[in-house]
Scaffold this motif. Structure first.
Motif, PDB file in Angstrom:
ATOM      1  N   LEU A  16     -14.268   3.442   3.463  1.00  0.00           N
ATOM      2  CA  LEU A  16     -12.950   4.002   3.702  1.00  0.00           C
ATOM      3  C   LEU A  16     -11.917   3.079   3.066  1.00  0.00           C
ATOM      4  CD1 LEU A  16     -11.260   6.206   5.065  1.00  0.00           C
ATOM      5  CD2 LEU A  16     -11.125   4.712   7.070  1.00  0.00           C
ATOM      6  N   TRP A  17     -11.268   3.550   2.010  1.00  0.00           N
ATOM      7  CA  TRP A  17     -10.210   2.793   1.339  1.00  0.00           C
ATOM      8  C   TRP A  17      -8.896   3.119   2.036  1.00  0.00           C
ATOM      9  CZ3 TRP A  17     -12.009  -0.605  -2.100  1.00  0.00           C
ATOM     10  CH2 TRP A  17     -13.265  -0.369  -2.635  1.00  0.00           C
ATOM     11  N   VAL A  18      -8.087   2.105   2.295  1.00  0.00           N
ATOM     12  CA  VAL A  18      -6.836   2.275   3.024  1.00  0.00           C
ATOM     13  C   VAL A  18      -5.693   1.773   2.154  1.00  0.00           C
ATOM     14  CG1 VAL A  18      -5.563   1.656   5.114  1.00  0.00           C
ATOM     15  CG2 VAL A  18      -8.043   1.995   5.220  1.00  0.00           C
ATOM     16  N   GLY A  19      -4.634   2.601   2.039  1.00  0.00           N
ATOM     17  CA  GLY A  19      -3.477   2.239   1.233  1.00  0.00           C
ATOM     18  C   GLY A  19      -2.258   1.967   2.089  1.00  0.00           C
ATOM     19  N   GLU A  20      -1.515   0.951   1.712  1.00  0.00           N
ATOM     20  CA  GLU A  20      -0.282   0.615   2.432  1.00  0.00           C
ATOM     21  C   GLU A  20       0.727   1.754   2.311  1.00  0.00           C
ATOM     22  OE1 GLU A  20       1.305  -3.070   1.037  1.00  0.00           O
ATOM     23  OE2 GLU A  20      -0.419  -4.222   1.720  1.00  0.00           O
ATOM     24  N   PRO A  21       1.553   1.931   3.340  1.00  0.00           N
ATOM     25  CA  PRO A  21       2.531   3.029   3.317  1.00  0.00           C
ATOM     26  C   PRO A  21       3.500   2.969   2.134  1.00  0.00           C
ATOM     27  CG  PRO A  21       2.369   2.101   5.516  1.00  0.00           C
ATOM     28  CD  PRO A  21       1.573   1.206   4.608  1.00  0.00           C
ATOM     29  N   ASN A  22       3.849   1.783   1.667  1.00  0.00           N
ATOM     30  CA  ASN A  22       4.858   1.678   0.603  1.00  0.00           C
ATOM     31  C   ASN A  22       4.263   1.692  -0.805  1.00  0.00           C
ATOM     32  OD1 ASN A  22       3.666  -0.818   0.755  1.00  0.00           O
ATOM     33  ND2 ASN A  22       5.572  -1.980   0.635  1.00  0.00           N
ATOM     34  N   TYR A  23       2.932   1.768  -0.944  1.00  0.00           N
ATOM     35  CA  TYR A  23       2.338   1.789  -2.291  1.00  0.00           C
ATOM     36  C   TYR A  23       2.281   3.213  -2.821  1.00  0.00           C
ATOM     37  CZ  TYR A  23      -0.587   1.246  -6.326  1.00  0.00           C
ATOM     38  OH  TYR A  23      -1.057   1.277  -7.620  1.00  0.00           O
ATOM     39  N   ARG A  24       2.862   3.421  -3.991  1.00  0.00           N
ATOM     40  CA  ARG A  24       2.809   4.701  -4.698  1.00  0.00           C
ATOM     41  C   ARG A  24       2.264   4.399  -6.088  1.00  0.00           C
ATOM     42  NH1 ARG A  24       4.052   5.766  -0.218  1.00  0.00           N
ATOM     43  NH2 ARG A  24       5.776   6.988   0.580  1.00  0.00           N
ATOM     44  N   GLY A  25       1.058   4.789  -6.348  1.00  0.00           N
ATOM     45  CA  GLY A  25       0.495   4.527  -7.670  1.00  0.00           C
ATOM     46  C   GLY A  25      -0.981   4.853  -7.730  1.00  0.00           C
ATOM     47  N   LEU A  26      -1.574   4.508  -8.858  1.00  0.00           N
ATOM     48  CA  LEU A  26      -2.991   4.735  -9.072  1.00  0.00           C
ATOM     49  C   LEU A  26      -3.783   3.512  -8.633  1.00  0.00           C
ATOM     50  CD1 LEU A  26      -2.799   6.321 -12.631  1.00  0.00           C
ATOM     51  CD2 LEU A  26      -3.077   7.504 -10.454  1.00  0.00           C
ATOM     52  N   VAL A  27      -5.005   3.757  -8.185  1.00  0.00           N
ATOM     53  CA  VAL A  27      -5.936   2.693  -7.816  1.00  0.00           C
ATOM     54  C   VAL A  27      -7.223   2.952  -8.594  1.00  0.00           C
ATOM     55  CG1 VAL A  27      -7.225   1.600  -5.944  1.00  0.00           C
ATOM     56  CG2 VAL A  27      -4.940   2.540  -5.500  1.00  0.00           C
ATOM     57  N   LEU A  28      -7.714   1.937  -9.270  1.00  0.00           N
ATOM     58  CA  LEU A  28      -8.962   2.030 -10.010  1.00  0.00           C
ATOM     59  C   LEU A  28      -9.942   1.023  -9.411  1.00  0.00           C
ATOM     60  CD1 LEU A  28     -10.683   3.032 -12.408  1.00  0.00           C
ATOM     61  CD2 LEU A  28      -9.647   1.186 -13.755  1.00  0.00           C
ATOM     62  N   ASP A  48     -19.012   5.961 -12.702  1.00  0.00           N
ATOM     63  CA  ASP A  48     -18.943   4.534 -13.010  1.00  0.00           C
ATOM     64  C   ASP A  48     -17.674   3.865 -12.480  1.00  0.00           C
ATOM     65  OD1 ASP A  48     -17.424   5.974 -14.845  1.00  0.00           O
ATOM     66  OD2 ASP A  48     -17.753   4.525 -16.453  1.00  0.00           O
ATOM     67  N   GLU A  49     -16.737   4.652 -11.999  1.00  0.00           N
ATOM     68  CA  GLU A  49     -15.527   4.092 -11.389  1.00  0.00           C
ATOM     69  C   GLU A  49     -14.963   5.097 -10.391  1.00  0.00           C
ATOM     70  OE1 GLU A  49     -12.233   5.351 -14.740  1.00  0.00           O
ATOM     71  OE2 GLU A  49     -13.249   3.429 -14.958  1.00  0.00           O
ATOM     72  N   LEU A  50     -14.124   4.584  -9.510  1.00  0.00           N
ATOM     73  CA  LEU A  50     -13.465   5.423  -8.513  1.00  0.00           C
ATOM     74  C   LEU A  50     -11.975   5.391  -8.793  1.00  0.00           C
ATOM     75  CD1 LEU A  50     -13.514   7.028  -5.822  1.00  0.00           C
ATOM     76  CD2 LEU A  50     -13.273   4.824  -4.658  1.00  0.00           C
ATOM     77  N   GLN A  51     -11.369   6.559  -8.946  1.00  0.00           N
ATOM     78  CA  GLN A  51      -9.936   6.650  -9.176  1.00  0.00           C
ATOM     79  C   GLN A  51      -9.280   7.309  -7.971  1.00  0.00           C
ATOM     80  OE1 GLN A  51      -9.139   8.568 -12.924  1.00  0.00           O
ATOM     81  NE2 GLN A  51     -10.677   7.358 -13.978  1.00  0.00           N
ATOM     82  N   ILE A  52      -8.295   6.622  -7.421  1.00  0.00           N
ATOM     83  CA  ILE A  52      -7.547   7.139  -6.282  1.00  0.00           C
ATOM     84  C   ILE A  52      -6.103   7.307  -6.735  1.00  0.00           C
ATOM     85  CG2 ILE A  52      -6.829   6.716  -3.904  1.00  0.00           C
ATOM     86  CD1 ILE A  52      -9.268   4.816  -3.659  1.00  0.00           C
ATOM     87  N   ASP A  53      -5.568   8.492  -6.557  1.00  0.00           N
ATOM     88  CA  ASP A  53      -4.205   8.790  -6.989  1.00  0.00           C
ATOM     89  C   ASP A  53      -3.283   8.877  -5.780  1.00  0.00           C
ATOM     90  OD1 ASP A  53      -1.835   9.704  -8.034  1.00  0.00           O
ATOM     91  OD2 ASP A  53      -2.716  11.397  -9.100  1.00  0.00           O
TER      92      ASP A  53
END
Length: 108
Positions: A16-28, A48-53
């Motif tokens: 389970l990947w968790v993102g901070e409330p103030n982060y707006r962007g891509l995660v690779l 081969d990679e995980l992309q989270i938008d």
């Protein structure tokens, strides 16, 4: 959920990947073995990679993204997580357990 051996012989661990409330962007996220020739892949269309938008998120709450990391054998691995704010390296170990699954430990 206990990690298990996938039908194709890979060992899979739900993450389970968790993102901070103030982060707006891509995660690779990319994975690799710390030693040896083991392989790492992710669930999804590009294994081969995980992309989270998280660019379109308007929520002020913490965000969650569930995925699977699959490894070819027990051992030490790392995720390299790249964002517009920088990179983070997360090292983890996958161990074969006494039961029919795996036991994983994360070093943060």
């Amino acid at each position: 959920m206990d990690p298990a051996t996938a039908a194709d012989g890979w060992l899979d661990v739900k993450v389970l990947w968790v993102g901070e409330p103030n982060y707006r962007g891509l995660v690779l996220v990319r994975g690799f073995p710390v030693h040896g020739s083991a392989r790492v892949r992710f669930s999804g269309p590009q294994e081969d990679e995980l992309q989270i938008d998280w660019t379109r998120t308007t929520s002020a709450n913490w965000r969650e993204w569930a995925s699977y990391t699959l490894v070819s054998q027990a051992g030490c691995y790392a995720w390299q997580v790249d964002t517009s704010a920088g990179s983070e390296l997360i090292v983890f170990k996958v161990l074969l357990g006494n039961r029919s699954g795996l036991r994983q430990s994360f070093g943060f």
